[in-house]
Design an enzyme around this catalytic site. Structure first.
Site, PDB file in Angstrom:
ATOM      1  N   LYS A 148       0.985  -1.251   0.048  1.00  0.00           N
ATOM      2  CA  LYS A 148      -0.074   0.044   0.078  1.00  0.00           C
ATOM      3  C   LYS A 148       0.872   1.104   0.075  1.00  0.00           C
ATOM      4  CE  LYS A 148      -4.037  -1.941   2.419  1.00  0.00           C
ATOM      5  NZ  LYS A 148      -5.177  -1.886   3.492  1.00  0.00           N
ATOM      6  N   ALA A 201      -3.109   0.840  16.749  1.00  0.00           N
ATOM      7  CA  ALA A 201      -2.249   1.940  16.090  1.00  0.00           C
ATOM      8  C   ALA A 201      -1.654   1.257  14.772  1.00  0.00           C
ATOM      9  CB  ALA A 201      -1.608   2.458  16.852  1.00  0.00           C
ATOM     10  N   ALA A 228      -4.993  -1.040  10.322  1.00  0.00           N
ATOM     11  CA  ALA A 228      -6.524  -0.572  10.143  1.00  0.00           C
ATOM     12  C   ALA A 228      -6.489   0.646  10.812  1.00  0.00           C
ATOM     13  CB  ALA A 228      -7.318  -1.703  10.671  1.00  0.00           C
TER      14      ALA A 228
HETATM   15  P1  NAP Z   1      -1.619  -4.854  12.810  1.00  0.00           P
HETATM   16  O1  NAP Z   1      -1.237  -3.607  11.756  1.00  0.00           O
HETATM   17  O2  NAP Z   1      -0.925  -5.865  13.005  1.00  0.00           O
HETATM   18  O3  NAP Z   1      -1.985  -3.909  14.208  1.00  0.00           O
HETATM   19  C1  NAP Z   1      -2.544  -4.747  15.083  1.00  0.00           C
HETATM   20  C2  NAP Z   1      -3.095  -4.013  16.524  1.00  0.00           C
HETATM   21  O4  NAP Z   1      -3.596  -4.763  17.608  1.00  0.00           O
HETATM   22  C3  NAP Z   1      -1.899  -3.117  17.011  1.00  0.00           C
HETATM   23  O5  NAP Z   1      -2.332  -2.057  17.613  1.00  0.00           O
HETATM   24  C4  NAP Z   1      -1.294  -4.270  18.061  1.00  0.00           C
HETATM   25  O6  NAP Z   1      -0.870  -3.416  19.235  1.00  0.00           O
HETATM   26  C5  NAP Z   1      -2.945  -4.688  18.681  1.00  0.00           C
HETATM   27  N1  NAP Z   1      -2.790  -5.757  19.432  1.00  0.00           N
HETATM   28  C6  NAP Z   1      -2.431  -7.190  18.994  1.00  0.00           C
HETATM   29  N2  NAP Z   1      -2.557  -7.987  19.879  1.00  0.00           N
HETATM   30  C7  NAP Z   1      -2.840  -7.236  21.108  1.00  0.00           C
HETATM   31  C8  NAP Z   1      -2.963  -7.555  22.449  1.00  0.00           C
HETATM   32  N3  NAP Z   1      -2.706  -9.018  22.944  1.00  0.00           N
HETATM   33  N4  NAP Z   1      -3.396  -6.503  23.418  1.00  0.00           N
HETATM   34  C9  NAP Z   1      -3.512  -5.421  22.746  1.00  0.00           C
HETATM   35  N5  NAP Z   1      -3.177  -4.755  21.705  1.00  0.00           N
HETATM   36  C10 NAP Z   1      -3.045  -5.861  20.779  1.00  0.00           C
HETATM   37  O7  NAP Z   1      -3.159  -5.291  12.173  1.00  0.00           O
HETATM   38  P2  NAP Z   1      -4.387  -4.203  11.368  1.00  0.00           P
HETATM   39  O8  NAP Z   1      -4.163  -4.857   9.925  1.00  0.00           O
HETATM   40  O9  NAP Z   1      -4.305  -3.101  11.761  1.00  0.00           O
HETATM   41  O10 NAP Z   1      -5.511  -5.352  11.872  1.00  0.00           O
HETATM   42  C11 NAP Z   1      -6.012  -5.240  13.309  1.00  0.00           C
HETATM   43  C12 NAP Z   1      -7.580  -5.685  13.292  1.00  0.00           C
HETATM   44  O11 NAP Z   1      -8.250  -5.058  12.389  1.00  0.00           O
HETATM   45  C13 NAP Z   1      -7.494  -7.017  12.658  1.00  0.00           C
HETATM   46  O12 NAP Z   1      -8.495  -8.008  13.404  1.00  0.00           O
HETATM   47  C14 NAP Z   1      -7.952  -7.307  11.395  1.00  0.00           C
HETATM   48  O13 NAP Z   1      -8.728  -8.392  11.197  1.00  0.00           O
HETATM   49  C15 NAP Z   1      -9.049  -5.983  11.566  1.00  0.00           C
HETATM   50  N6  NAP Z   1      -9.295  -5.520  10.106  1.00  0.00           N
HETATM   51  C16 NAP Z   1     -10.309  -5.435   9.648  1.00  0.00           C
HETATM   52  C17 NAP Z   1     -10.640  -4.717   8.526  1.00  0.00           C
HETATM   53  C18 NAP Z   1     -12.011  -4.638   8.005  1.00  0.00           C
HETATM   54  O14 NAP Z   1     -12.239  -4.234   6.911  1.00  0.00           O
HETATM   55  N7  NAP Z   1     -13.156  -4.944   8.761  1.00  0.00           N
HETATM   56  C19 NAP Z   1      -9.527  -4.182   7.724  1.00  0.00           C
HETATM   57  C20 NAP Z   1      -8.565  -4.247   8.253  1.00  0.00           C
HETATM   58  C21 NAP Z   1      -7.967  -5.083   9.645  1.00  0.00           C
HETATM   59  P3  NAP Z   1       0.890  -3.361  19.555  1.00  0.00           P
HETATM   60  O15 NAP Z   1       1.250  -2.188  18.558  1.00  0.00           O
HETATM   61  O16 NAP Z   1       0.940  -3.189  20.772  1.00  0.00           O
HETATM   62  O17 NAP Z   1       1.246  -4.804  19.007  1.00  0.00           O
END
Ligand code: NAP
Length: 289
Positions: free
Chosen positions: A73, A134, A137
């Site tokens: 992206k 953060a 997404a």
């Molecule tokens: P990412 O970039 O890997 O970010 C993961 C986030 O989750 C970070 O803020 C991380 O915090 C936090 N996290 C992970 N494990 C945790 C824990 N045990 N306790 C507290 N915080 C935790 O992933 P992403 O792409 O942003 O995706 C995040 C979520 O959004 C996923 O569930 C994904 O399926 C969903 N999503 C949905 C859509 C949609 O269209 N609905 C689109 C994209 C993503 P740290 O920074 O501290 O590691």
């Protein structure tokens, strides 16, 4: 699901590394079939660092456009001839249209979240939002929300990552931690909570250890969980039980796809028809969302 192929059929795809898990081909082909569009949507692995080579190939091979996921992206952004306002602010594109050898980049993740909020009856303009997470997404959500004048507190387990994200728009964004006391205090003054952490996600991921911040929300505040599997996350369940409008991330996912299809085809899409075709196809393909 079947897409009828003709000599005129235009090619679309999703690129990523990895990408074979992507649900975009299921969603897009279902919508294409239901809407009677002359397109086919494929899944195309493109290794990290190869987005530029892919662009040339896609134009040569006659692709009408494509979606991009991790890690392309940001890499695609400087390679576009034109970008929309969301892509410019995010520095990232997830949708590329190819017309007369030119590349037009969009970020439909941002538009998708605004449409999902509208479905929930929420206009985020001028609202106070508690954004959990953060990562990728959260960034798309923050761009969309600050773009319409919402003020956003970004709470993240790793506070430094929240601080980094808030540099994008310091006038409208404030970083914080994710400890239960902090969340309770902040949610008491929030109109909307959006979860963009992976907490609560299937299969067998970690879940929120404490949901008391939901109980602290003022009446009428809404909750949107970006997580879409399971269909009712523990966060959505608690929000509904305490009388707050709540939805999972399926609306976000489908709306960003519908917006992308609108860009690819240049046509206004029948949203309800597209959504129900995509949901049916996802169900038939074993998605519990
Ligand atoms: P990412 O970039 O890997 O970010 C993961 C986030 O989750 C970070 O803020 C991380 O915090 C936090 N996290 C992970 N494990 C945790 C824990 N045990 N306790 C507290 N915080 C935790 O992933 P992403 O792409 O942003 O995706 C995040 C979520 O959004 C996923 O569930 C994904 O399926 C969903 N999503 C949905 C859509 C949609 O269209 N609905 C689109 C994209 C993503 P740290 O920074 O501290 O590691």
């Amino acid at each position: 699901m079947k897409v009828e192929l003709k000599n005129t059929t235009k090619k679309l795809c999703v690129i990523g590394d990895p990408v074979m898990h992507s649900k975009s081909p299921i969603i897009q082909n279902a919508m294409i079939e239901a809407l009677g569009l002359d397109y086919i949507y494929l899944c195309q692995p493109v290794p990290k660092g190869e987005a530029g080579r892919w662009l040339e190939h896609a134009a040569y091979a006659g692709y009408a456009g494509f979606n991009a996921t991790i890690p392309h992206k940001e890499a695609l952004f400087p390679l576009m001839d034109e970008v929309d306002k969301f892509a410019r602010k995010a520095g990232a594109v997830n949708t590329v249209c190819i017309k007369s050898g030119k590349y037009y980049g969009y970020n439909t993740d941002c538009g998708g979240i605004l449409r999902a909020l509208a479905d929930l009856g929420v206009d985020p303009a001028g609202k106070k939002v508690l954004l959990l997470g953060a990562g990728g997404a959260a960034k798309g959500v923050a761009v969309a929300l600050t773009g319409v004048g919402a003020t956003v507190t970004v709470c993240n387990r790793t506070v430094d990552r929240a601080r980094e994200l808030c540099k994008m728009d310091p006038a409208y964004m404030t970083p914080a931690g994710m400890e239960p006391e902090i969340l309770c205090k902040l949610s008491a003054g929030s109109d909307l909570v959006i979860n963009c952490t992976s907490l609560g996600m299937e299969p067998a991921g970690a879940d929120f250890p404490d949901l008391s911040f939901v109980d602290a929300l003022p009446p009428g505040a809404a909750v949107l969980d970006a997580v879409y599997a399971p269909p009712e996350t523990s966060l959505v369940k608690r929000a509904r039980e305490t009388g707050h409008p709540a939805a999972n991330g399926m609306g976000m996912l489908l709306h960003q796809a519908i917006l992308a299809l609108e860009h690819f085809t240049g046509e206004k899409i029948d949203v309800e028809k597209a959504k129900s075709a995509a949901l049916k196809a996802l169900g038939e393909n074993g998605c519990s969302c």
